[in-house]
Design a protein around this motif. Structure first.
Motif, PDB file in Angstrom:
ATOM      1  N   MET A   1       4.175  16.720   2.577  1.00 30.53           N
ATOM      2  CA  MET A   1       4.258  15.428   3.254  1.00 30.53           C
ATOM      3  C   MET A   1       4.692  15.650   4.697  1.00 30.53           C
ATOM      4  SD  MET A   1       6.548  12.110   2.203  1.00 30.53           S
ATOM      5  CE  MET A   1       6.151  12.391   0.482  1.00 30.53           C
ATOM      6  N   GLU A   2       3.940  15.092   5.637  1.00 33.21           N
ATOM      7  CA  GLU A   2       4.208  15.282   7.052  1.00 33.21           C
ATOM      8  C   GLU A   2       4.851  14.024   7.645  1.00 33.21           C
ATOM      9  OE1 GLU A   2       0.567  16.234   8.966  1.00 33.21           O
ATOM     10  OE2 GLU A   2       0.169  18.007   7.725  1.00 33.21           O
ATOM     11  N   LEU A   3       5.619  14.238   8.711  1.00 32.86           N
ATOM     12  CA  LEU A   3       6.253  13.119   9.402  1.00 32.86           C
ATOM     13  C   LEU A   3       5.215  12.136   9.906  1.00 32.86           C
ATOM     14  CD1 LEU A   3       8.827  11.806  10.509  1.00 32.86           C
ATOM     15  CD2 LEU A   3       8.615  13.272  12.531  1.00 32.86           C
ATOM     16  N   ARG A   4       4.080  12.665  10.380  1.00 34.82           N
ATOM     17  CA  ARG A   4       3.018  11.798  10.892  1.00 34.82           C
ATOM     18  C   ARG A   4       2.483  10.887   9.788  1.00 34.82           C
ATOM     19  NH1 ARG A   4      -2.175  14.643  13.417  1.00 34.82           N
ATOM     20  NH2 ARG A   4      -2.061  15.607  11.338  1.00 34.82           N
ATOM     21  N   GLN A   5       2.340  11.427   8.574  1.00 35.03           N
ATOM     22  CA  GLN A   5       1.873  10.611   7.455  1.00 35.03           C
ATOM     23  C   GLN A   5       2.828   9.458   7.169  1.00 35.03           C
ATOM     24  OE1 GLN A   5       1.551  13.772   4.530  1.00 35.03           O
ATOM     25  NE2 GLN A   5      -0.684  13.614   4.520  1.00 35.03           N
ATOM     26  N   ILE A   6       4.121   9.748   7.222  1.00 35.33           N
ATOM     27  CA  ILE A   6       5.117   8.702   6.974  1.00 35.33           C
ATOM     28  C   ILE A   6       5.029   7.622   8.042  1.00 35.33           C
ATOM     29  CG2 ILE A   6       7.591   8.222   6.805  1.00 35.33           C
ATOM     30  CD1 ILE A   6       7.936  11.092   5.768  1.00 35.33           C
ATOM     31  N   GLN A   7       4.899   8.036   9.303  1.00 36.26           N
ATOM     32  CA  GLN A   7       4.802   7.065  10.394  1.00 36.26           C
ATOM     33  C   GLN A   7       3.565   6.191  10.239  1.00 36.26           C
ATOM     34  OE1 GLN A   7       4.911  10.012  13.526  1.00 36.26           O
ATOM     35  NE2 GLN A   7       7.073   9.593  13.995  1.00 36.26           N
ATOM     36  N   TYR A   8       2.437   6.801   9.881  1.00 34.78           N
ATOM     37  CA  TYR A   8       1.202   6.035   9.687  1.00 34.78           C
ATOM     38  C   TYR A   8       1.354   5.080   8.509  1.00 34.78           C
ATOM     39  CZ  TYR A   8      -1.425   9.119  12.886  1.00 34.78           C
ATOM     40  OH  TYR A   8      -1.886   9.810  13.980  1.00 34.78           O
ATOM     41  N   PHE A   9       1.945   5.570   7.424  1.00 35.79           N
ATOM     42  CA  PHE A   9       2.138   4.733   6.236  1.00 35.79           C
ATOM     43  C   PHE A   9       2.986   3.501   6.561  1.00 35.79           C
ATOM     44  CE2 PHE A   9       5.252   3.698   2.880  1.00 35.79           C
ATOM     45  CZ  PHE A   9       4.402   3.084   1.973  1.00 35.79           C
ATOM     46  N   ILE A  10       4.090   3.684   7.275  1.00 34.25           N
ATOM     47  CA  ILE A  10       4.972   2.563   7.610  1.00 34.25           C
ATOM     48  C   ILE A  10       4.243   1.536   8.470  1.00 34.25           C
ATOM     49  CG2 ILE A  10       7.034   1.919   8.930  1.00 34.25           C
ATOM     50  CD1 ILE A  10       8.323   4.528   7.957  1.00 34.25           C
ATOM     51  N   GLU A  11       3.441   1.998   9.427  1.00 34.12           N
ATOM     52  CA  GLU A  11       2.720   1.077  10.306  1.00 34.12           C
ATOM     53  C   GLU A  11       1.663   0.291   9.531  1.00 34.12           C
ATOM     54  OE1 GLU A  11       2.572  -0.854  13.748  1.00 34.12           O
ATOM     55  OE2 GLU A  11       3.831   0.921  13.473  1.00 34.12           O
ATOM     56  N   VAL A  12       0.924   0.971   8.643  1.00 36.73           N
ATOM     57  CA  VAL A  12      -0.089   0.286   7.836  1.00 36.73           C
ATOM     58  C   VAL A  12       0.567  -0.725   6.901  1.00 36.73           C
ATOM     59  CG1 VAL A  12      -1.851   0.586   6.050  1.00 36.73           C
ATOM     60  CG2 VAL A  12      -1.741   2.185   7.974  1.00 36.73           C
ATOM     61  N   ALA A  13       1.696  -0.345   6.299  1.00 37.04           N
ATOM     62  CA  ALA A  13       2.410  -1.252   5.400  1.00 37.04           C
ATOM     63  C   ALA A  13       2.890  -2.489   6.140  1.00 37.04           C
ATOM     64  CB  ALA A  13       3.587  -0.522   4.763  1.00 37.04           C
ATOM     65  N   LYS A  14       3.316  -2.320   7.379  1.00 39.85           N
ATOM     66  CA  LYS A  14       3.817  -3.448   8.169  1.00 39.85           C
ATOM     67  C   LYS A  14       2.684  -4.424   8.522  1.00 39.85           C
ATOM     68  CE  LYS A  14       5.012  -2.745  12.493  1.00 39.85           C
ATOM     69  NZ  LYS A  14       5.823  -2.320  13.673  1.00 39.85           N
ATOM     70  N   ARG A  15       1.522  -3.871   8.853  1.00 42.13           N
ATOM     71  CA  ARG A  15       0.439  -4.716   9.374  1.00 42.13           C
ATOM     72  C   ARG A  15      -0.587  -5.117   8.306  1.00 42.13           C
ATOM     73  NH1 ARG A  15       0.889  -4.789  14.838  1.00 42.13           N
ATOM     74  NH2 ARG A  15       2.297  -3.218  15.704  1.00 42.13           N
ATOM     75  N   GLU A  16      -0.593  -4.391   7.188  1.00 39.21           N
ATOM     76  CA  GLU A  16      -1.533  -4.654   6.094  1.00 39.21           C
ATOM     77  C   GLU A  16      -2.981  -4.677   6.591  1.00 39.21           C
ATOM     78  OE1 GLU A  16      -0.112  -8.211   4.127  1.00 39.21           O
ATOM     79  OE2 GLU A  16       1.234  -7.019   2.859  1.00 39.21           O
ATOM     80  N   HIS A  17      -3.270  -3.773   7.527  1.00 35.31           N
ATOM     81  CA  HIS A  17      -4.619  -3.711   8.094  1.00 35.31           C
ATOM     82  C   HIS A  17      -4.766  -2.365   8.801  1.00 35.31           C
ATOM     83  CE1 HIS A  17      -8.250  -4.885  10.283  1.00 35.31           C
ATOM     84  NE2 HIS A  17      -8.307  -5.963   9.497  1.00 35.31           N
ATOM     85  N   MET A  18      -5.771  -1.590   8.380  1.00 32.02           N
ATOM     86  CA  MET A  18      -5.947  -0.241   8.933  1.00 32.02           C
ATOM     87  C   MET A  18      -6.249  -0.268  10.426  1.00 32.02           C
ATOM     88  SD  MET A  18      -5.637   2.365   6.807  1.00 32.02           S
ATOM     89  CE  MET A  18      -5.573   2.687   5.025  1.00 32.02           C
ATOM     90  N   THR A  19      -7.168  -1.162  10.832  1.00 31.93           N
ATOM     91  CA  THR A  19      -7.563  -1.209  12.246  1.00 31.93           C
ATOM     92  C   THR A  19      -6.397  -1.599  13.133  1.00 31.93           C
ATOM     93  OG1 THR A  19      -9.830  -1.801  11.609  1.00 31.93           O
ATOM     94  CG2 THR A  19      -9.182  -2.223  13.887  1.00 31.93           C
ATOM     95  N   ASP A  20      -5.649  -2.634  12.711  1.00 32.50           N
ATOM     96  CA  ASP A  20      -4.501  -3.075  13.506  1.00 32.50           C
ATOM     97  C   ASP A  20      -3.456  -1.968  13.608  1.00 32.50           C
ATOM     98  OD1 ASP A  20      -5.783  -5.476  13.716  1.00 32.50           O
ATOM     99  OD2 ASP A  20      -4.483  -6.552  12.324  1.00 32.50           O
ATOM    100  N   ALA A  21      -3.223  -1.257  12.499  1.00 32.22           N
ATOM    101  CA  ALA A  21      -2.256  -0.163  12.521  1.00 32.22           C
ATOM    102  C   ALA A  21      -2.708   0.940  13.456  1.00 32.22           C
ATOM    103  CB  ALA A  21      -2.057   0.381  11.105  1.00 32.22           C
ATOM    104  N   ALA A  22      -4.019   1.273  13.406  1.00 32.04           N
ATOM    105  CA  ALA A  22      -4.551   2.325  14.270  1.00 32.04           C
ATOM    106  C   ALA A  22      -4.396   1.954  15.741  1.00 32.04           C
ATOM    107  CB  ALA A  22      -6.018   2.577  13.930  1.00 32.04           C
ATOM    108  N   GLU A  23      -4.646   0.682  16.066  1.00 31.65           N
ATOM    109  CA  GLU A  23      -4.490   0.241  17.457  1.00 31.65           C
ATOM    110  C   GLU A  23      -3.035   0.334  17.901  1.00 31.65           C
ATOM    111  OE1 GLU A  23      -6.110  -3.667  17.601  1.00 31.65           O
ATOM    112  OE2 GLU A  23      -8.211  -2.999  17.490  1.00 31.65           O
ATOM    113  N   ALA A  24      -2.116  -0.035  17.024  1.00 30.96           N
ATOM    114  CA  ALA A  24      -0.689   0.034  17.362  1.00 30.96           C
ATOM    115  C   ALA A  24      -0.240   1.490  17.553  1.00 30.96           C
ATOM    116  CB  ALA A  24       0.149  -0.628  16.273  1.00 30.96           C
ATOM    117  N   LEU A  25      -0.843   2.389  16.793  1.00 28.39           N
ATOM    118  CA  LEU A  25      -0.483   3.811  16.874  1.00 28.39           C
ATOM    119  C   LEU A  25      -1.267   4.548  17.943  1.00 28.39           C
ATOM    120  CD1 LEU A  25      -0.420   4.440  13.029  1.00 28.39           C
ATOM    121  CD2 LEU A  25       1.578   4.629  14.540  1.00 28.39           C
TER     122      LEU A  25
END
Length: 300
Positions: A1-25
């Motif tokens: 498990m990588e730190l980057r994966q955790i960061q991506y997971f938290i952002e996707v969970a917050k926004r409930e949308h892959m595209t929105d999370a990707a834009e935020a990241l």
């Protein structure tokens, strides 16, 4: 498990949308999707329920999110401790405060501190009395300036910085507006403007009035100090406020009157968590606070 994966997971969970999370990241959506799929494959469970373009957490996903927030907090805390151990004068202090201490006291203290330690950064959090206590306990902030200090909460340590009088604020049209001092009994028949129920300043005023044998008639409520001042200025009632809230900011058409019988006071101070040792930069500011008010005669 990588730190980057955790960061991506938290952002996707917050926004409930892959595209929105990707834009935020600021990364491609495909990179986010790939990392989430890899994470789920490593854990052997589905963290999200896919519903077209939207996604939401599974029950296991909710549990995992809570743990990952805790893990990220630990990582950030460790980074701060390392940085501040190397140079306490370049660290960060997260401090909370209520509206009654926002206009004069906090800027005065921070300004004086920054003259000695110009590279220390501050994260400032204004909130209500009980939320500030809770934030210190949870570790969301390092310390909080409060008035009065909590006396029954054993999970925080309190340090009195100074005692402060509450004064009457009246409209200039009030019959007592030209007096230099009054008693609390003089306001017995007045309409009061106070904070809403649950606010600590309201509790102080009501307790003082009850000790004199009357219940203040509350005509209006204001959620912050400026709202209360404005209602008094409009002649809609009287109030009692901490004297520090009127330093350099006495509203138009109002008069500040000392209350001499009884004196209504509050202890202003700082709280820190009891079960955690302050980090170097936090300790630097904490000790500065205590010394600052010990030597400042205007706050004695």
């Amino acid at each position: 498990m990588e730190l980057r994966q955790i960061q991506y997971f938290i952002e996707v969970a917050k926004r409930e949308h892959m595209t929105d999370a990707a834009e935020a990241l600021h990364v491609a959506q495909s990179a986010v999707s790939r990392q989430i799929v890899n994470l789920e494959a490593e854990l052997g469970v589905d963290l999200f329920i896919r519903e077209g373009r939207n996604i939401r957490l599974t029950p296991i996903g909710h549990m995992f999110l809570k743990k990952m927030h805790e893990a990220m907090d630990v990582i950030e805390q460790a980074k701060r401790e390392i940085e501040e151990s190397l140079d306490p004068e370049k660290g960060t202090v997260r401090i909370g405060f209520p509206s009654s201490l926002a206009a004069h006291l906090l800027p005065t203290v921070v300004s004086a501190f920054r003259k000695q330690y110009p590279y220390v950064k501050f994260q400032l959090h204004q909130d209500s009395y009980h939320h500030l206590i809770d934030s210190v306990i949870k570790g969301e902030i390092d310390m909080a300036l409060l008035g009065p200090l909590p006396t029954e909460e054993r999970r925080v340590k309190s340090e009195i910085l100074f005692m402060e009088n509450l004064v009457a604020l009246l409209s200039t049209n009030h019959p007592l507006a030209k007096k230099s001092s009054i008693t609390l009994d003089d306001l017995r028949s007045d309409s009061f403007i106070l904070s809403p129920r649950g606010y600590i300043l309201r509790d102080i005023v009501i307790k003082a009035c009850k000790q004199r044998g009357f219940e203040p008639a509350v005509a209006f409520e204001g959620k912050d100090i400026d709202a209360i001042k404005g209602l008094v200025s409009a002649g809609l009632g009287a109030t009692l406020l901490p004297e520090i809230t009127l330093v350099d900011s006495l509203p138009r058409s109002t008069a500040k009157i000392q209350i001499v019988d009884p004196r209504v006071t509050r202890a202003v101070g700082v709280i820190i968590p009891r079960d955690r040792v302050l980090m170097p930069t936090e300790l630097l500011f904490y000790e500065f606070l205590k010394n600052f008010f010990n030597t400042l005669t205007g706050y004695q």
